[in-house]
Design an enzyme around this catalytic site. Structure first.
Site, PDB file in Angstrom:
ATOM      1  N   CYS A 299       4.936 113.018  43.168  1.00 32.23           N
ATOM      2  CA  CYS A 299       5.565 111.623  43.211  1.00 32.23           C
ATOM      3  C   CYS A 299       7.208 111.581  43.309  1.00 32.23           C
ATOM      4  CB  CYS A 299       4.804 110.683  42.305  1.00 32.23           C
ATOM      5  SG  CYS A 299       5.783 109.105  42.130  1.00 32.23           S
ATOM      6  N   GLN A 309      21.156 104.878  49.805  1.00 34.72           N
ATOM      7  CA  GLN A 309      22.473 105.781  49.725  1.00 34.72           C
ATOM      8  C   GLN A 309      22.419 107.250  49.692  1.00 34.72           C
ATOM      9  OE1 GLN A 309      24.346 104.107  46.013  1.00 34.72           O
ATOM     10  NE2 GLN A 309      23.395 102.195  46.154  1.00 34.72           N
ATOM     11  N   GLU A 333       2.726 115.724  48.272  1.00 32.08           N
ATOM     12  CA  GLU A 333       1.294 115.042  48.332  1.00 32.08           C
ATOM     13  C   GLU A 333       1.321 114.042  49.297  1.00 32.08           C
ATOM     14  OE1 GLU A 333      -0.484 114.552  44.829  1.00 32.08           O
ATOM     15  OE2 GLU A 333       0.077 116.374  43.621  1.00 32.08           O
TER      16      GLU A 333
END
Length: 455
Positions: A299, A309, A333
């Site tokens: 994640c 940025q 993933e």
């Protein structure tokens, strides 16, 4: 001799007088009874005024006092004041009262509405000519009418996000999705300590907490530092509460993130922006400690106040740096969010174009060499060449036709942007799952692709 049976003139006058007196008394007595129960005529309404013991008159009605049943004698004024007066309505006032009772007004802003026929309601949802473009057919009108009816009868409501807003440091950020936080499940607004991630819904409680909070960096080990940029490695098993709150923060901005698994099997790599006050959370990515599917990112989250940025590219670049040190190509993933997919595609294209610029003049490209040098998986490399429109098939053989204009344009843009990159020399990290002297890369057959100079 006079006759005594014949009455004289005086007797006759006395009889007439007595009969007249009797008639007069009867008439006088009859008039007295009628005057006691008589209702004044209509023209006497003007003389009826508000009395001391009475109520103001109502238009079209008259008030009479109750009288005793036996003698028809009016009650005394004190008793009449405490007795409810009877209201006698004329036929005209009765009709007005009934009309006002059953009439429904249609004043704007009032709750009373006049009855509306069904055909009027149907005309309200009928499309008018100004709503539809020219050259429409009856079928289009029916579809438009059915759509408006469905929208009118729809009871679907937009779900309310909890929390809808979070205050993180000096930034107040609107969330994208809901996520329950323990003890503050229904709070519409949460305030976080950006160092220890404690949260509350009361500003005064957070101010009191900040006066006693000694945290100025995330927990774990600082494994990278360059300028005002730092990366910390946090073990989910060691700092469980911190990592759980970190995952809930990520859920507020990612639709595809799930919280079904515990944080113990994961390592968290947190990027911070440093100043004199402390290390401020910018984003993080997590990865499994033991991974057999070559996923180097489980994640990845960038806080909304730091997006656009370049910090997403820094996190991706750092994850592939760890993959190269582990000598194990990796890939994220799936599925990825829309913004995550765009960021990864841009990073992969940049890595491939920079590799081609570094190896100008080669005749064949070995996919395994590209994977070892960049940390990308073989399939990701081939897909990136295809997205760059550099893959052609000649005599049933895949060939790469390099467009050097695209390569030169990317290098020129990179120099102009002056992007911040990860410096491998500043990394202080040793992989824990790679024994000394062992190459963890799978032994795969080398794939060579012929290169041809393009436009």
């Amino acid at each position: 001799m006079p006759n005594d049976n014949v009455p004289n003139s005086n007797d006759k006058s006395n009889i007439v007088q007595s009969e007249a007196n009797l008639v007069t008394s009867v008439i006088r007595h009859h008039r007295l009874r009628v005057s006691r129960t008589h209702v004044p005529p209509d023209d006497s309404d003007k003389k009826i005024k508000k009395g001391k013991y009475g109520k103001p008159p109502i238009s079209g009605s008259k008030y009479v006092l109750d009288v005793k049943e036996d003698g028809n004698v009016p009650l005394s004024l004190p008793r009449a004041a405490g007795t409810k007066r009877k209201r006698v309505l004329t036929e005209t006032s009765d009709r007005k009262l009934k009309k006002k009772k059953y009439e429904k007004l249609s004043n704007v802003g009032s709750t009373n509405q006049r009855d509306v026929a069904e055909d009027v309601l149907k005309n309200m949802i009928r499309p008018v000519a100004s709503d539809l473009p020219s050259k429409v057919v009856d079928g289009d009108i029916k579809i438009c009418k059915r759509t408006r009816t469905t929208e009118k009868n729809s009871t679907i409501q937009t779900p309310v996000r909890c929390p809808g807003v979070i205050k993180f440091g000096k930034f107040e950020v609107e969330t994208c999705y809901s996520c329950p936080f323990p003890q503050e499940e229904d709070s519409p607004r949460l305030i976080f300590c950006e160092f220890c991630l404690k949260y509350t819904k009361c500003q005064s409680i957070l101010e009191r907490h900040m006066r006693h909070c000694n945290w100025r960096t995330p927990p774990g080990t600082e494994i990278y530092q360059s300028g005002d940029l730092s990366v910390f490695e946090v073990d989910g098993k060691v700092d469980k509460t911190y990592c759980q709150t970190l995952c809930r923060l990520g859920k507020l901005f990612l639709d595809l993130k799930t919280l079904d698994y515990g944080v113990e099997p994961f390592l968290f790599y947190i990027v911070t922006k440093n100043d004199g006050f402390g290390c401020h959370l910018v984003g993080y990515f997590s990865k499994l400690k033991q991974n057999e599917e070559n996923f180097n990112v489980a994640c990845i989250v960038i806080m909304p106040q730091y997006r656009r940025q370049g910090y997403g590219r820094i996190l991706i670049e750092f994850s592939y740096l760890l993959s190269r040190i582990e000598r194990q190509p990796g890939t994220p993933e799936t599925p990825l969010s829309g913004l995550g997919k765009m960021t990864y595609d841009a990073y992969w294209k940049g890595v491939i174009l920079e590799y081609l610029d570094k190896h100008r003049g080669i005749d064949n490209i070995c996919i395994n060499d590209v994977s070892s040098e960049t940390g990308l998986m073989r399939q990701d490399i081939i897909d990136t060449f295809k997205s760059l429109h550099m893959v052609v098939e000649i005599f049933k053989e895949m060939t790469i036709c390099i467009d050097w204009n695209v390569v030169d344009s990317h290098i020129k843009k990179k120099i102009e942007l002056k992007q911040i990159h990860i410096d491998p020399d500043r990394l202080r990290w040793t992989p824990s799952n790679l024994p000394d002297g062992q190459d963890n890369q799978h032994l795969e057959e080398s794939v060579f692709i012929k290169c041809l100079p393009g436009g």
